[in-house]
Design a protein around this motif. Structure first.
Motif, mmCIF file in Angstrom:
data_model
loop_
_atom_site.group_PDB
_atom_site.id
_atom_site.type_symbol
_atom_site.label_atom_id
_atom_site.label_comp_id
_atom_site.label_asym_id
_atom_site.label_seq_id
_atom_site.Cartn_x
_atom_site.Cartn_y
_atom_site.Cartn_z
ATOM 1 N N SER A 151 11.715 -9.783 -9.763
ATOM 2 C CA SER A 151 10.263 -10.133 -9.791
ATOM 3 C C SER A 151 9.726 -10.177 -8.621
ATOM 4 C CB SER A 151 10.515 -11.801 -10.268
ATOM 5 O OG SER A 151 9.232 -12.243 -10.347
ATOM 6 N N ALA A 152 10.310 -10.641 -7.301
ATOM 7 C CA ALA A 152 9.513 -10.733 -6.217
ATOM 8 C C ALA A 152 9.339 -9.399 -5.822
ATOM 9 C CB ALA A 152 10.428 -11.636 -5.336
ATOM 10 N N VAL A 153 10.284 -8.349 -5.757
ATOM 11 C CA VAL A 153 9.690 -7.220 -5.160
ATOM 12 C C VAL A 153 8.930 -6.380 -6.243
ATOM 13 C CG1 VAL A 153 11.101 -4.886 -4.555
ATOM 14 C CG2 VAL A 153 11.960 -7.253 -3.953
ATOM 15 N N LEU A 207 4.712 -4.232 -6.553
ATOM 16 C CA LEU A 207 3.617 -3.410 -5.939
ATOM 17 C C LEU A 207 3.347 -4.369 -4.622
ATOM 18 C CD1 LEU A 207 1.712 -2.794 -9.354
ATOM 19 C CD2 LEU A 207 3.132 -1.096 -7.972
ATOM 20 N N GLY A 208 3.640 -5.482 -4.865
ATOM 21 C CA GLY A 208 3.048 -6.297 -3.456
ATOM 22 C C GLY A 208 3.734 -5.871 -2.246
ATOM 23 N N ASN A 209 4.876 -5.587 -2.492
ATOM 24 C CA ASN A 209 5.811 -5.294 -1.331
ATOM 25 C C ASN A 209 5.654 -3.789 -0.691
ATOM 26 O OD1 ASN A 209 7.304 -7.248 -3.049
ATOM 27 N ND2 ASN A 209 8.788 -7.363 -1.449
ATOM 28 N N PHE A 226 -3.945 -6.843 -15.376
ATOM 29 C CA PHE A 226 -4.458 -5.959 -14.042
ATOM 30 C C PHE A 226 -3.217 -5.069 -13.512
ATOM 31 C CE2 PHE A 226 -4.528 -9.621 -11.439
ATOM 32 C CZ PHE A 226 -3.824 -9.191 -10.084
ATOM 33 N N TYR A 227 -2.082 -5.770 -13.321
ATOM 34 C CA TYR A 227 -0.789 -5.332 -12.557
ATOM 35 C C TYR A 227 -0.394 -4.195 -13.368
ATOM 36 C CZ TYR A 227 3.549 -5.966 -9.900
ATOM 37 O OH TYR A 227 4.646 -5.901 -8.750
ATOM 38 N N SER A 228 -0.327 -4.207 -14.552
ATOM 39 C CA SER A 228 0.342 -3.339 -15.287
ATOM 40 C C SER A 228 -0.570 -2.134 -15.142
ATOM 41 C CB SER A 228 0.209 -3.635 -16.826
ATOM 42 O OG SER A 228 0.138 -2.625 -17.666
ATOM 43 N N PHE A 279 2.488 -15.774 -1.512
ATOM 44 C CA PHE A 279 2.544 -16.346 -2.853
ATOM 45 C C PHE A 279 3.025 -15.234 -3.948
ATOM 46 C CE2 PHE A 279 0.777 -20.009 -1.430
ATOM 47 C CZ PHE A 279 1.278 -21.085 -2.162
ATOM 48 N N PHE A 280 2.075 -14.305 -3.687
ATOM 49 C CA PHE A 280 1.975 -13.299 -4.570
ATOM 50 C C PHE A 280 3.317 -12.543 -4.620
ATOM 51 C CE2 PHE A 280 1.164 -9.003 -6.044
ATOM 52 C CZ PHE A 280 0.559 -9.188 -7.127
ATOM 53 N N THR A 281 3.871 -12.097 -3.391
ATOM 54 C CA THR A 281 4.775 -11.332 -3.110
ATOM 55 C C THR A 281 6.223 -12.317 -3.827
ATOM 56 O OG1 THR A 281 6.312 -9.985 -1.781
ATOM 57 C CG2 THR A 281 5.341 -12.140 -0.900
ATOM 58 N N GLY A 331 3.784 -19.953 -8.238
ATOM 59 C CA GLY A 331 2.690 -20.379 -8.312
ATOM 60 C C GLY A 331 2.105 -20.046 -9.824
ATOM 61 N N MET A 332 2.909 -19.344 -10.514
ATOM 62 C CA MET A 332 2.553 -19.165 -12.112
ATOM 63 C C MET A 332 3.795 -19.142 -13.178
ATOM 64 S SD MET A 332 2.261 -15.127 -12.249
ATOM 65 C CE MET A 332 3.425 -15.425 -13.693
ATOM 66 N N THR A 333 4.606 -20.090 -12.690
ATOM 67 C CA THR A 333 5.784 -19.944 -13.937
ATOM 68 C C THR A 333 6.654 -19.129 -14.091
ATOM 69 O OG1 THR A 333 4.601 -19.563 -15.945
ATOM 70 C CG2 THR A 333 4.310 -22.010 -15.006
HETATM 71 N N1 PFF Z 1 5.902 -10.399 -6.903
HETATM 72 C C1 PFF Z 1 5.379 -9.114 -7.434
HETATM 73 C C2 PFF Z 1 5.007 -8.205 -6.279
HETATM 74 O O1 PFF Z 1 4.971 -8.773 -5.256
HETATM 75 O O2 PFF Z 1 4.678 -7.358 -6.628
HETATM 76 C C3 PFF Z 1 4.091 -9.671 -8.210
HETATM 77 C C4 PFF Z 1 4.046 -10.825 -9.014
HETATM 78 C C5 PFF Z 1 5.085 -10.812 -10.187
HETATM 79 C C6 PFF Z 1 3.460 -11.792 -8.930
HETATM 80 C C7 PFF Z 1 5.441 -12.057 -10.978
HETATM 81 C C8 PFF Z 1 3.431 -12.668 -9.465
HETATM 82 C C9 PFF Z 1 4.784 -12.729 -10.718
HETATM 83 F F1 PFF Z 1 4.630 -13.945 -11.490
#
Ligand code: PFF
Length: 468
Positions: A36-38, A40-42, A122-124, A249-251, A255-257
């Motif tokens: 989940s964490a890794v 587009l953000g990374n 939008f991530y999709s 936060f994003f990465t 903050g969003m469950t």
């Molecule tokens: N963490 C993901 C990234 O870095 O691309 C993006 C993301 C996934 C943000 C899941 C929030 C989330 F709940």
């Protein structure tokens, strides 16, 4: 299906075999959370914000943000998920009521659910770009553009043509949502866990290969390492500090469950603090490795690291065109990007699906289809805001930018702030201690201090900045 997690935790406490909607081990949970964490953000965002904000000093500040705010909030979120034992959107209300507080704390869950809905739409679309580029790499379009007289212009045109095509953007977004819905519909064990087991090792394997390539073939590894790790504080300003915090936060998907949903499926006796440290550590490792794979290739082609959001879709392909074995490297890179994005999208859909599953007569499949379908519709609006609907402006943003801004600058920091406050002040101390058994009194005191003071102050700063 409704009160599943609660009954399941009770079953696990009694030593029963791990049920179907619980991770089969703590390691699997860590893998899923890393998936989940890794994303587009990374790979897409981190390298370009490092490039834009001057390199080493920014990386240092980012690492501090992860350690002092990211890890405590991540721990709090997983803890709240496991403690609540229901779908994350409802967990806060249930926990608060159980402990004699107002049920209105459930607002944190609603906020998170809304944020998940908006982020995924939008991530999709961006994940769809990664799929399109995977297609370009395999289909020879990248090497064709690489043969042009002006390679830079040809790659720029390729990206612009993609963004200008409603069919291509909606198509990529549709494939991403379809795969996401299919995986989530199959459940925690049958869907998420099966996908994660090959996705996350795959992500690490491809990335390691790319770093090895950059280290041995580019001849610019030293320069890239210097750019990323030698801090030049004159390049750092207050804005950059705030970008680093927002990105933390994003990465970490906090903050969003999403992490709450994953935490709710973790066995009661699995260690929590060390899991959060491992997740954040691996996420950070991937971000740094992505930088160490991308910058040497960019430098070797004589290009600038500060290309902004086009770094991965324009600058990097220019570099791929210039290097030996570029087509293979490009294919591996975009495959890596697409898989990393998909292991994140499934975690964003999960909390929404769990809520519908609990509160409506829908089966898991029906819930995945209904929520994924609604997100897909909103995502079409995001895709079209790059072309035919580009003129439709809301508060001076097109839909894509508006949702990006609303979630990163407002909803994620607000959700993180409330979660830190809830676990820091509202959740009874005995509950927190019980969940954190094993971290010891000193570890507990440090975490409490970070949750009560450091994280809220830091987050409040990002929040205020986001609204300015
Ligand atoms: N963490 C993901 C990234 O870095 O691309 C993006 C993301 C996934 C943000 C899941 C929030 C989330 F709940």
């Amino acid at each position: 299906m409704a009160s599943n997690s609660r009954t399941l935790s009770a079953a696990a406490d009694a030593g029963a075999p791990a049920p179907d909607n619980q991770w089969s081990s703590r390691l699997t949970f860590i893998l899923a959370a890393v998936g989940s964490a890794v994303g587009l953000g990374n790979v897409w965002k981190f390298p370009y914000i490092v490039g834009e904000n001057g390199g080493g000093a920014f990386v240092l500040v980012y690492l501090l943000c992860i350690a002092l705010i990211g890890i405590p909030v991540l721990t709090a979120e997983i803890l709240a998920g496991r403690r609540g034992g229901a779908s994350p959107i409802r967990s806060f209300g249930i926990m608060a009521e159980r402990d004699g507080h107002s049920r209105n704390w459930q607002a944190i869950g609603w906020l998170g659910g809304l944020c998940a809905f908006l982020i995924l739409s939008f991530y999709s679309v961006v994940a769809g770009w990664a799929l399109a580029y995977l297609g370009y790499a395999v289909g020879g379009d990248l090497s064709a553009a690489g043969g042009a007289d002006d390679v830079g212009q040809a790659m720029g045109t390729l990206f612009e043509t993609l963004l200008a095509s409603p069919a291509a953007l909606v198509g990529g977004h549709t494939i991403v949502m379809a795969i996401t819905i299919l995986i989530v519909a199959s459940g925690v064990r049958g869907g998420l866990e099966k996908a994660i087991r090959w996705m996350v090792p795959g992500i690490f394997a491809i990335l390691a290969g790319l770093v090895l390539y950059a280290a041995t073939a580019s001849g610019e590894f030293g320069r890239a390492a210097h750019f990323m790790f030698a801090p030049d504080f004159s390049a750092l300003n207050w804005d950059a500090v705030l970008v680093a915090l927002g990105h933390a936060f994003f990465t970490l998907s906090i903050g969003m469950t999403a992490m709450m949903a994953y935490g709710a499926h973790l066995q009661k006796d699995a260690a929590l603090g060390s899991s959060a440290v491992a997740i954040a550590g691996l996420d950070t490792l991937v971000a740094l490795m992505a930088g160490l794979a991308i910058f040497p290739i960019v430098f070797a082609a004589g290009l600038e690291p500060a290309a902004g959001p086009g770094l991965v879709f324009v600058t990097l392909p220019i570099a791929f065109a210039d290097i030996p074995g570029g087509t293979i490297v490009a294919t591996l890179f975009f495959l890596f990007l697409a898989v990393a994005a998909l292991s994140s999208t499934i975690s964003v859909l999960e909390p929404v699906v769990e809520y519908l599953e609990e509160r409506t007569p829908l089966t898991r499949r029906g819930a995945a289809l209904a929520s994924g379908g609604a997100i897909w519709l909103l995502g079409i609006g995001c895709a079209l805001s790059f072309n035919v609907a580009g003129d439709i402006r809301l508060w001076d943003h097109n839909l894509f930018d508006l949702l990006d801004f609303l979630t990163s600058a407002i909803l994620l920091p607000l959700g993180g702030l409330l979660i830190a406050l809830y676990v820091g002040y509202v959740l009874p101390e005995r509950a927190v201690r019980a969940e954190l058994a094993g971290i010891g009194p000193r570890g507990y005191a440090v975490l409490r201090g970070l949750l009560r003071y450091v994280a809220p102050l830091g987050i409040a700063t990002v929040f205020v900045y986001g609204l300015m």
